[in-house]
Write a protein that holds these residues in place. Sequence first.
Motif, mmCIF file in Angstrom:
data_model
loop_
_atom_site.group_PDB
_atom_site.id
_atom_site.type_symbol
_atom_site.label_atom_id
_atom_site.label_comp_id
_atom_site.label_asym_id
_atom_site.label_seq_id
_atom_site.Cartn_x
_atom_site.Cartn_y
_atom_site.Cartn_z
ATOM 1 N N GLY A 38 -11.409 28.008 33.417
ATOM 2 C CA GLY A 38 -10.424 28.461 34.388
ATOM 3 C C GLY A 38 -10.684 29.889 34.814
ATOM 4 O O GLY A 38 -11.162 30.720 34.020
ATOM 5 N N PRO A 39 -10.363 30.233 36.039
ATOM 6 C CA PRO A 39 -10.623 31.596 36.524
ATOM 7 C C PRO A 39 -9.769 32.644 35.834
ATOM 8 O O PRO A 39 -10.156 33.807 35.747
ATOM 9 N N ARG A 40 -8.607 32.221 35.321
ATOM 10 C CA ARG A 40 -7.714 33.190 34.681
ATOM 11 C C ARG A 40 -7.560 32.947 33.187
ATOM 12 O O ARG A 40 -6.793 33.637 32.522
ATOM 13 N N GLY A 41 -8.279 31.960 32.644
ATOM 14 C CA GLY A 41 -8.163 31.678 31.228
ATOM 15 C C GLY A 41 -6.803 31.099 30.887
ATOM 16 O O GLY A 41 -6.051 30.648 31.757
ATOM 17 N N TRP A 42 -6.472 31.116 29.614
ATOM 18 C CA TRP A 42 -5.168 30.616 29.169
ATOM 19 C C TRP A 42 -4.732 31.405 27.950
ATOM 20 O O TRP A 42 -5.527 31.680 27.048
ATOM 21 N N SER A 43 -3.462 31.779 27.922
ATOM 22 C CA SER A 43 -2.935 32.639 26.872
ATOM 23 C C SER A 43 -2.921 31.935 25.510
ATOM 24 O O SER A 43 -2.400 30.828 25.369
ATOM 25 N N ALA A 44 -3.466 32.604 24.515
ATOM 26 C CA ALA A 44 -3.414 32.071 23.154
ATOM 27 C C ALA A 44 -1.984 32.026 22.636
ATOM 28 O O ALA A 44 -1.639 31.168 21.816
ATOM 29 N N TRP A 45 -1.132 32.942 23.119
ATOM 30 C CA TRP A 45 0.270 32.947 22.696
ATOM 31 C C TRP A 45 0.981 31.707 23.204
ATOM 32 O O TRP A 45 1.814 31.118 22.497
ATOM 33 N N ARG A 46 0.651 31.291 24.427
ATOM 34 C CA ARG A 46 1.276 30.074 24.944
ATOM 35 C C ARG A 46 0.812 28.849 24.155
ATOM 36 O O ARG A 46 1.615 27.954 23.852
ATOM 37 N N THR A 47 -0.461 28.814 23.825
ATOM 38 C CA THR A 47 -0.972 27.707 23.017
ATOM 39 C C THR A 47 -0.295 27.680 21.656
ATOM 40 O O THR A 47 0.090 26.615 21.152
ATOM 41 N N ALA A 48 -0.126 28.856 21.056
ATOM 42 C CA ALA A 48 0.540 28.933 19.759
ATOM 43 C C ALA A 48 1.994 28.491 19.863
ATOM 44 O O ALA A 48 2.514 27.814 18.964
ATOM 45 N N GLY A 49 2.661 28.873 20.955
ATOM 46 C CA GLY A 49 4.056 28.488 21.130
ATOM 47 C C GLY A 49 4.224 26.983 21.235
ATOM 48 O O GLY A 49 5.078 26.385 20.567
ATOM 49 N N PHE A 50 3.397 26.353 22.076
ATOM 50 C CA PHE A 50 3.506 24.902 22.237
ATOM 51 C C PHE A 50 3.150 24.189 20.933
ATOM 52 O O PHE A 50 3.808 23.224 20.544
ATOM 53 N N SER A 51 2.121 24.672 20.258
ATOM 54 C CA SER A 51 1.712 24.052 18.991
ATOM 55 C C SER A 51 2.817 24.157 17.953
ATOM 56 O O SER A 51 3.107 23.181 17.233
ATOM 57 N N ALA A 52 3.468 25.325 17.877
ATOM 58 C CA ALA A 52 4.567 25.487 16.930
ATOM 59 C C ALA A 52 5.721 24.556 17.267
ATOM 60 O O ALA A 52 6.328 23.950 16.377
ATOM 61 N N GLY A 53 6.026 24.436 18.560
ATOM 62 C CA GLY A 53 7.100 23.538 18.969
ATOM 63 C C GLY A 53 6.796 22.096 18.617
ATOM 64 O O GLY A 53 7.675 21.356 18.138
ATOM 65 N N ALA A 54 5.545 21.671 18.841
ATOM 66 C CA ALA A 54 5.160 20.292 18.519
ATOM 67 C C ALA A 54 5.219 20.042 17.018
ATOM 68 O O ALA A 54 5.674 18.979 16.569
ATOM 69 N N VAL A 55 4.776 21.012 16.226
ATOM 70 C CA VAL A 55 4.827 20.861 14.770
ATOM 71 C C VAL A 55 6.275 20.772 14.294
ATOM 72 O O VAL A 55 6.618 19.931 13.444
ATOM 73 N N LEU A 56 7.150 21.625 14.827
ATOM 74 C CA LEU A 56 8.562 21.566 14.451
ATOM 75 C C LEU A 56 9.185 20.235 14.848
ATOM 76 O O LEU A 56 10.026 19.683 14.115
ATOM 77 N N LEU A 57 8.778 19.716 15.983
ATOM 78 C CA LEU A 57 9.289 18.418 16.419
ATOM 79 C C LEU A 57 8.833 17.314 15.472
ATOM 80 O O LEU A 57 9.621 16.428 15.106
ATOM 81 N N MET A 58 7.578 17.360 15.053
ATOM 82 C CA MET A 58 7.091 16.354 14.112
ATOM 83 C C MET A 58 7.769 16.492 12.751
ATOM 84 O O MET A 58 8.048 15.485 12.085
ATOM 85 N N VAL A 59 8.055 17.718 12.331
ATOM 86 C CA VAL A 59 8.802 17.916 11.081
ATOM 87 C C VAL A 59 10.188 17.294 11.193
ATOM 88 O O VAL A 59 10.662 16.606 10.281
#
Length: 246
Positions: A38-59
Amino acid sequence: MTVAHGGHAPATALLPLVPVALALVAYLAAALREQRHGPRGWSAWRTAGFSAGAVLLMVALSPPVAAFAHEDFRGHMLQHLLLGMYAPLGLVLGAPVTLALRATSGRGGHRLGRLLNRPLVHALTHPVTALALNAGGLYVLYATPLYRATTTSPPLHELVHLHFLVSGCVFAWVVAGPDPAPRRPSVPFRLAVLGVAVAAHATLAQLRGGAELMYYGGDLAEILLALALMAAWRPRRAAAGPARTA
């Protein structure tokens, strides 16, 4: 292994985790592709946020937590906080709509943009509507026989879970989500709506016996949501004064 809900076999209890895991894999794949190409990349913080949300949902949907929720009201409140407040906050801060718009083709992005601009979406994503769906749903659940009915009806139980998750995501999105939202009101207005939500949750926690987790856990989740909103707030600079006349 303890079953997750009355009459649920362990294998069946794991089924709700599958779509969450697939969504997380799809998000991570799109984020990695955007980060590399991607021309602007992607924020690692956003990836971490979504991953944390998905993990909490699975818990929240995991058999041990589901069994605890079925046997003890404190477990139910823990599951509600994870499903309706903490997981949605992480998922929304991951900006999945923005990532989807970047990852899809021009036609797919155009269709998604048209969907977000539909009048029905405007109405459902107004902060007041989102508050009514979120806090109002809690009052309907705990102030009517609905909660007791969910303890004996697995389909109704799962439907309430879905409402918690969807209404929580919509509320977090319209209040502080980084994704574009149609006709989003000003930050002070959204902070006022968030304040009403805090008061509504606190009042319900006092009315409902054994809801200490809702009181303290809900306050923490809403503080995090307020911090996310303030962190993204960029106040408009005051307009320049009138030009001097010669």
